[in-house]
Design a protein around this motif. Structure first.
Motif, PDB file in Angstrom:
ATOM      1  N   ILE A 115      67.126 109.356  92.955  1.00 32.13           N
ATOM      2  CA  ILE A 115      66.414 109.108  94.214  1.00 32.13           C
ATOM      3  C   ILE A 115      67.202 109.641  95.412  1.00 32.13           C
ATOM      4  N   TYR A 137      56.337 107.833  95.492  1.00 36.67           N
ATOM      5  CA  TYR A 137      55.891 107.163  96.720  1.00 36.67           C
ATOM      6  C   TYR A 137      56.533 107.808  97.955  1.00 36.67           C
ATOM      7  N   LEU A 138      57.846 108.051  97.889  1.00 41.18           N
ATOM      8  CA  LEU A 138      58.547 108.643  99.028  1.00 41.18           C
ATOM      9  C   LEU A 138      58.047 110.051  99.331  1.00 41.18           C
ATOM     10  N   LYS A 198      65.394 103.836 105.829  1.00 43.38           N
ATOM     11  CA  LYS A 198      64.493 102.931 105.107  1.00 43.38           C
ATOM     12  C   LYS A 198      64.437 103.285 103.621  1.00 43.38           C
ATOM     13  N   SER A 199      64.370 104.579 103.323  1.00 46.59           N
ATOM     14  CA  SER A 199      64.263 105.025 101.930  1.00 46.59           C
ATOM     15  C   SER A 199      65.501 104.651 101.128  1.00 46.59           C
ATOM     16  N   THR A 259      54.865 109.888 101.320  1.00 50.33           N
ATOM     17  CA  THR A 259      54.972 109.214 102.621  1.00 50.33           C
ATOM     18  C   THR A 259      56.003 109.871 103.539  1.00 50.33           C
ATOM     19  N   ALA A 260      56.693 110.899 103.031  1.00 48.17           N
ATOM     20  CA  ALA A 260      57.732 111.559 103.835  1.00 48.17           C
ATOM     21  C   ALA A 260      57.109 112.396 104.950  1.00 48.17           C
ATOM     22  N   LEU A 316      66.118 112.553  98.097  1.00 48.48           N
ATOM     23  CA  LEU A 316      66.121 112.346  99.555  1.00 48.48           C
ATOM     24  C   LEU A 316      66.951 113.404 100.266  1.00 48.48           C
ATOM     25  N   SER A 372      65.578 101.860  98.173  1.00 50.07           N
ATOM     26  CA  SER A 372      66.005 102.357  96.856  1.00 50.07           C
ATOM     27  C   SER A 372      67.095 101.463  96.274  1.00 50.07           C
ATOM     28  N   PHE A 414      59.263 105.398  92.455  1.00 52.64           N
ATOM     29  CA  PHE A 414      59.528 105.267  93.890  1.00 52.64           C
ATOM     30  C   PHE A 414      59.693 106.642  94.539  1.00 52.64           C
ATOM     31  N   PHE A 450      63.231 107.206 108.591  1.00 54.24           N
ATOM     32  CA  PHE A 450      62.642 107.319 107.250  1.00 54.24           C
ATOM     33  C   PHE A 450      63.736 107.342 106.185  1.00 54.24           C
ATOM     34  N   MET A 451      64.799 108.089 106.411  1.00 54.64           N
ATOM     35  CA  MET A 451      65.888 108.186 105.439  1.00 54.64           C
ATOM     36  C   MET A 451      66.612 106.856 105.266  1.00 54.64           C
TER      37      MET A 451
END
Length: 339
Positions: free
Chosen positions: A65, A270-271, A290-291, A274-275, A69, A295, A267, A287-288
Motif C-alpha cells: 500500500i 479504494y484509494l 489520511k491514506s 478516490t485519489a 501511494l 492503511s 484498500f 489525501f496522503m
C-alpha cells in the motif's frame, strides 16, 4: 507500453518501501538482541537473514500500500494521471498494472509461507538460544494414539522421552517407549524401542529398532504447544492428522496470513478510485496523510483481531470481515465512478 511504465514505477516504489521497512526491522532487532547472539559472524549474518525473512512476511502488506501511494504521489505531482485520462485511458485500465503486481507479490509470499522459510522467526530464535531451542511436555492425540513427548528440537529433528499409547475399543493395547528418536523420511526412527503389547490379557515386552509415527513432523509438534506460527502445508497436515488441536488457533494463523495482504490490496483499489488526479483539484498532502493513517489502522486492526482470534475470544472467520467490508466499499465506489 503504459503497462510496463506503470509496472516499473510501482516496482521501484514497492522495493524502496519494502527493503526500507524490512532492513529497519532487522537493525532494530539486531540492536536489542546483539548481546544474546553467538560471537560467530557467520551465525550473526544467518540470524539477520532469518529476521529479514520474518520481517518481509510481516511488513509486505504495508509495503504494497505504501509503494502504491508513493507511485500515485509521483504521478499526481508530474500530472501523469491527467495525461493518461486525456489520452482516453479508463481508471480500470490504469489500475490493472498495480493490481497484477500486488497480487503477484502476494502469491509469491503465499508460496514461501508454504515452505520451511515460514519458520524464519523460529530459526532466528534457535540461533539466539545457541541451537538449544526445545519444546517440552507435549501431550496430544494422533489418529488412534495418545502421544507424550518429554522434549523435542524441531531443527535437529530429534525428540526425547517419547511414549505412544495405542488404543483400541477404549483400551490401551500397546505402549511404545523410546528414549531418543530421529525424524527421517517423514517417519520417526529409534534404534532401541521398548514395546509392550497386550495379548490375551497378558503384557508382552520386547526391544527392537522401530519406525513409527508417520507425518508426525517436528515443526508441527513444536508449534502445537504455543502455535506462534505454522506454514500452510503444516497447517493442512495438522488439521488432517491431529484430533485434539484447537482448530480456531490454526485457522486464525492461516486466515491472518491470507487476508491481511488481500485487505491491503482491496484498500489499494479504494484509494485508486478516490485519489485526486491533479494538485489543483484537492489537497494531495491531506489525501496522503489520511491514506497512510487508515492503511496503518487497517493493518493494526487486522493484527488485533488476529490476537483475539488466536486466544479463542473471536472466531477465526472474523479475520475475513475487514476484507469483505472493504470489498463492498470498493464495489460502491467503482459503481459511483461509472454512474
Amino acid at each position: 507500453m503504459y503497462f510496463r511504465y506503470l509496472l516499473k514505477k510501482y516496482f521501484k516504489s514497492f522495493m524502496l518501501v519494502f527493503l526500507g521497512l524490512s532492513f529497519l526491522y532487522v537493525i532494530v532487532d539486531f540492536m536489542f538482541n546483539y548481546a544474546k547472539l553467538p560471537s560467530s559472524s557467520n551465525l550473526q549474518v544467518l540470524y539477520a537473514f532469518y529476521v529479514f525473512i520474518y520481517a518481509s512476511y510481516t511488513l509486505f502488506p504495508l509495503a504494497i500500500i505504501f509503494g502504491f501511494l508513493l507511485s500515485v504521489s509521483s504521478m499526481i505531482k508530474f500530472n501523469e494521471f491527467v495525461s493518461f485520462y486525456s489520452l482516453g485511458f479508463r481508471p480500470k485500465k490504469l489500475l490493472k498494472p498495480f493490481l497484477i503486481f500486488a497480487l503477484s507479490v502476494t502469491a509469491l509470499m503465499y508460496l514461501l509461507q508454504s515452505s520451511k522459510l515460514a519458520y524464519a522467526n523460529q530459526y532466528a530464535t534457535s540461533i539466539k538460544e545457541n541451537f538449544n531451542y526445545k519444546t517440552y511436555n507435549l501431550f496430544l492425540k494422533y489418529k488412534n494414539n495418545i502421544v507424550y513427548i518429554k522434549s523435542i528440537n524441531p531443527f535437529s529433528k530429534m525428540a526425547w522421552g517419547i511414549k505412544v499409547f495405542e488404543i483400541k475399543n477404549r483400551k490401551i493395547t500397546k505402549v511404545i517407549y523410546a528414549k531418543r528418536a530421529v525424524f527421517e523420511n517423514d517417519k520417526w526412527k529409534t534404534k532401541n524401542a521398548e514395546i509392550m503389547t497386550l495379548k490375551q490379557n497378558v503384557w508382552q515386552k520386547e526391544q527392537k529398532p522401530l519406525v513409527f509415527l508417520e507425518n508426525f513432523t517436528p515443526k508441527i509438534l513444536s508449534n502445537l504447544k504455543t502455535l506462534d506460527n505454522i506454514s500452510f502445508y503444516d497447517a493442512y497436515i495438522t488439521i488432517r492428522y491431529f484430533k485434539d488441536i484447537d482448530l480456531n488457533m490454526i485457522l486464525s494463523i492461516v486466515f491472518f496470513k491470507i487476508f491481511t495482504p488481500l485487505l491491503m490490496i482491496a484498500f489499494l483499489i479504494y484509494l485508486f478510485f478516490t485519489a485526486p488526479i491533479h494538485v489543483r483539484i484537492s489537497n494531495v498532502s491531506l489525501f496522503m496523510i489520511k491514506s497512510v493513517t487508515f492503511s496503518v489502522l487497517l493493518w493494526a486492526g487486522e493484527l488485533l483481531i488476529f490476537k483475539f482470534a488466536k486466544q479463542g475470544i473471536l472466531p477465526f472467520w472474523t479475520l475475513a470481515v475487514p476484507f469483505l467490508a472493504i470489498v463492498v466499499i470498493d464495489f460502491l465506489v467503482i459503481r459511483r465512478n461509472y454512474d
